[in-house]
Design an enzyme around this catalytic site. Structure first.
Site, mmCIF file in Angstrom:
data_model
loop_
_atom_site.group_PDB
_atom_site.id
_atom_site.type_symbol
_atom_site.label_atom_id
_atom_site.label_comp_id
_atom_site.label_asym_id
_atom_site.label_seq_id
_atom_site.Cartn_x
_atom_site.Cartn_y
_atom_site.Cartn_z
ATOM 1 N N THR A 195 9.136 0.929 1.360
ATOM 2 C CA THR A 195 10.439 0.738 2.005
ATOM 3 C C THR A 195 10.812 -0.740 2.096
ATOM 4 O OG1 THR A 195 10.205 2.764 3.280
ATOM 5 C CG2 THR A 195 11.692 1.111 4.167
ATOM 6 N N SER A 219 5.433 4.862 -1.786
ATOM 7 C CA SER A 219 4.001 5.167 -1.626
ATOM 8 C C SER A 219 3.719 6.666 -1.727
ATOM 9 C CB SER A 219 3.453 4.586 -0.322
ATOM 10 O OG SER A 219 3.773 5.374 0.784
ATOM 11 N N THR A 265 4.775 3.032 3.941
ATOM 12 C CA THR A 265 4.011 3.432 5.128
ATOM 13 C C THR A 265 3.408 4.834 5.005
ATOM 14 O OG1 THR A 265 6.020 4.249 6.207
ATOM 15 C CG2 THR A 265 5.393 1.958 6.643
ATOM 16 N N ASP A 266 3.993 5.666 4.144
ATOM 17 C CA ASP A 266 3.560 7.071 4.129
ATOM 18 C C ASP A 266 2.106 7.269 3.717
ATOM 19 O OD1 ASP A 266 5.766 8.537 5.142
ATOM 20 O OD2 ASP A 266 6.859 8.114 3.293
#
Lengths: 163, 163, 163, 163
Positions: free
Chosen positions: A11, A53, A82-83
Site C-alpha cells: 500500500t 503483498s 501489511t497483509d
C-alpha cells in the site's frame, strides 16, 4: 551507521491511475519520503519488487531473504504490504541471522495525503538503528518481534499474538 | 510501555493565520498526528507551552525540566522548536537522570503539506522506546546525545559537534 | 444568486478504505471543499446518490433530471463521475429547459492530495453563474455544451466532438 | 480562446523558508496548479513581479496596467495579494478598456495544503471566459465588479461595498 532499505511494494507505494480509476504501482516514493523527512542517515534504497503483498509467493519471499543475506549492512528496513508482512517476517527470522531487520508498511498510500507511511518510515528507520539483531515489524508506533505479531484485520492494526 | 509527550510549540505546531498573513500558534497537532500514524502506543500528550523556541527563556526550560522529573513515565518525547532544542536538551541532561528523553521538532510546520514532522514524530517515539536512559535529539532520521549535537543553521540539519 | 449543487458520487468523492484496500464512498466532500474555497455563494448541497458513473442506470439519470426540474434555483452544479457525464448531460439537455446546469467531476479523488476536484468545483460554480441557460460540462478549465463534448479516455480529458 | 495569466505574487505564491522560518517568494506555482487542474485552456503565464500586495506601489500598478494593455489576449487573469487587490482593480478599470480582466488571489498559500488557491484559480479562469469586458475580482466563489467590491479584513472575505 548505514541502513539498507528494500522496497517490495505494498500500500505504501500504491498510486491512483486516473485513466482506469484503479490503484497501481509506478516508481517507489521512498526517495521522496526520505527527502521530506530531511533524512541524513546513510541510506541505500533498492527496489526488489513492486507488488501487493497478497500476490507475494514463496519465490518472492526467497528473493527478499536472499537480498537481506547478501546486503553488507547489518541494519535493514523492508517496506511491505501489511497483509502478509508477518509471513515474510517469519521467513526472514529463520533465514537471516545476525542482522536487525525491520518490516514496515502503510494502511493508506503515501501519495494520498492522509497516509501513515511517513510516520512508519521514521519509526522503522529508528528501530533499525537501535534494536538488537532480530526480525521485527514496526507499525502503529510500536515494534513487534517476528514470532509474536499478527495483523488484526478487523481494525487494521498490528498486535501481539495473544493480544 | 507508556510514553509521555510534552508539547512546547516550535515550527511543528505553527499555523498560517489567514487574516494577518503571519505564522502563529493555535492548538497542537499532536493528537491528529498520532491518529494519522495509527499510533497504538500508550501515549499521553501534555501541552506545556506553545512558543517559538527563540522566545524560550530560562523559566520555560525550568518548567520543562520540572515536568520531565514529575512525569511517572520513564520514556518522554518533547516537541520543540529547532533553534534552541540543543540548549533545552543540555539542561535536561543535567536535571533529569534515569529517563529516556527524546527531543524532536520540524523544519516545516505540520499543517503545511510538505512537513517532516510526521517522520520525526515516528522517529522520536521509536527512539524513546529503545534508547538507554539519557537525553537525545531525534532529527533527520538520526539520534544524537545531548552533549554532542548542534544545529547547522546554514543547511538546516542537526550534526555531531565535530561534524 | 443561489446555486444548487447535486452530488451523485464519481471519482470526486471516492475514498480509500484502508481495511479492504479498495476505493469506496463515504460522505460527500462538497461541504469541506466549499469551506476550503471560502465560498460565500448562497449554495445548497443535496446528495442524490453516491455511485460510480459506470454504474449509473436510466433510473438514476431520471432521478437527476427530476431533481433539476424541481429545484427552485435556476443555476445548478452536478458533481458526477467522468465516464458517463456526457450521457447524463444529454438527458438533462432534453429534459430540463430554462436553467443553467453545469456538470463537473474529477480525475483524481479529492481526498487524495493531488486532485483536480477543487479547481473543477471553482470552475463549475463560476460557469453556472455566468453562462446562458443550457446544459454544460465544465472540465479542464473549459466549458462544453452538452451536445458537443466527449471524454477522450486515452488521455483523460474532455474535448469537442470533432476534437 | 486564449487567456493570459499575469502573476504578481501575493499569498497565492508564498512559501515557507525553512532556514529562516519566514514566508517568502520563490518561483510561481501557477504552472503546477494548471497541471493539477488538468487545464487544457490555451493559457500563457507571465510573471510580472513577485511581491506582497502591501508592498505594491504606483509604479507596480502602472506596470500591470501596461502589461494588460499590451497583451494581445482579450481575456486576462491576474494573481494578486488580497490586501490591495481592489486598488489595482480600480486602476485597471480606468486604464484598460475592452478586455475581461479578472483578479484573484488566495487567503492561504497554495504550498500549504489547505489553500483556497486552486478553487480561486478555477473560478477566475472561468469568469474570464464568460464575463463581458470589464474588470472583476473573483474570490469566495463569486465575482465583483471593480467599482463595487471591498475586502472585509475582519473576516477575510470580499463583499460588495454596501455589503
Amino acid at each position: 551507521m548505514s541502513v539498507r532499505v528494500f522496497v517490495t511494494g505494498g500500500t505504501f507505494d500504491k498510486e491512483y491511475d486516473e485513466l482506469t480509476g484503479t490503484l497501481h504501482f509506478e516508481a517507489t516514493h521512498l526517495p521522496e519520503m526520505l527527502r521530506r523527512g530531511r533524512c541524513m542517515l546513510d541510506v541505500r534504497v533498492d527496489v526488489l519488487m513492486m507488488i501487493d503483498s497478497l500476490e507475494m509467493k514463496e519465490a518472492h519471499r526467497q528473493r527478499i531473504v536472499q537480498a537481506c543475506r547478501e546486503a553488507p549492512e547489518k541494519q535493514i528496513v523492508i517496506t511491505h504490504g501489511t497483509d502478509t508482512m508477518v509471513d515474510t517476517a517469519r521467513m526472514l527470522s529463520d533465514g537471516v541471522p545476525g542482522k536487525t531487520i525491520v518490516l514496515t508498511g502503510a494502511m493508506v498510500p503515501y501519495a494520498f495525503g492522509s497516509s501513515d507511511g511517513l510516520f512508519n518510515l521514521g519509526s522503522a528507520l529508528s528501530f533499525a538503528q537501535t534494536l538488537a539483531p532480530g526480525v521485527y515489524v514496526a507499525m502503529n508506533g510500536r515494534y513487534f518481534t517476528a514470532d509474536n505479531v499478527v495483523k488484526n484485520r478487523d481494525v487494521g492494526v498490528f498486535e501481539e499474538q495473544g493480544g
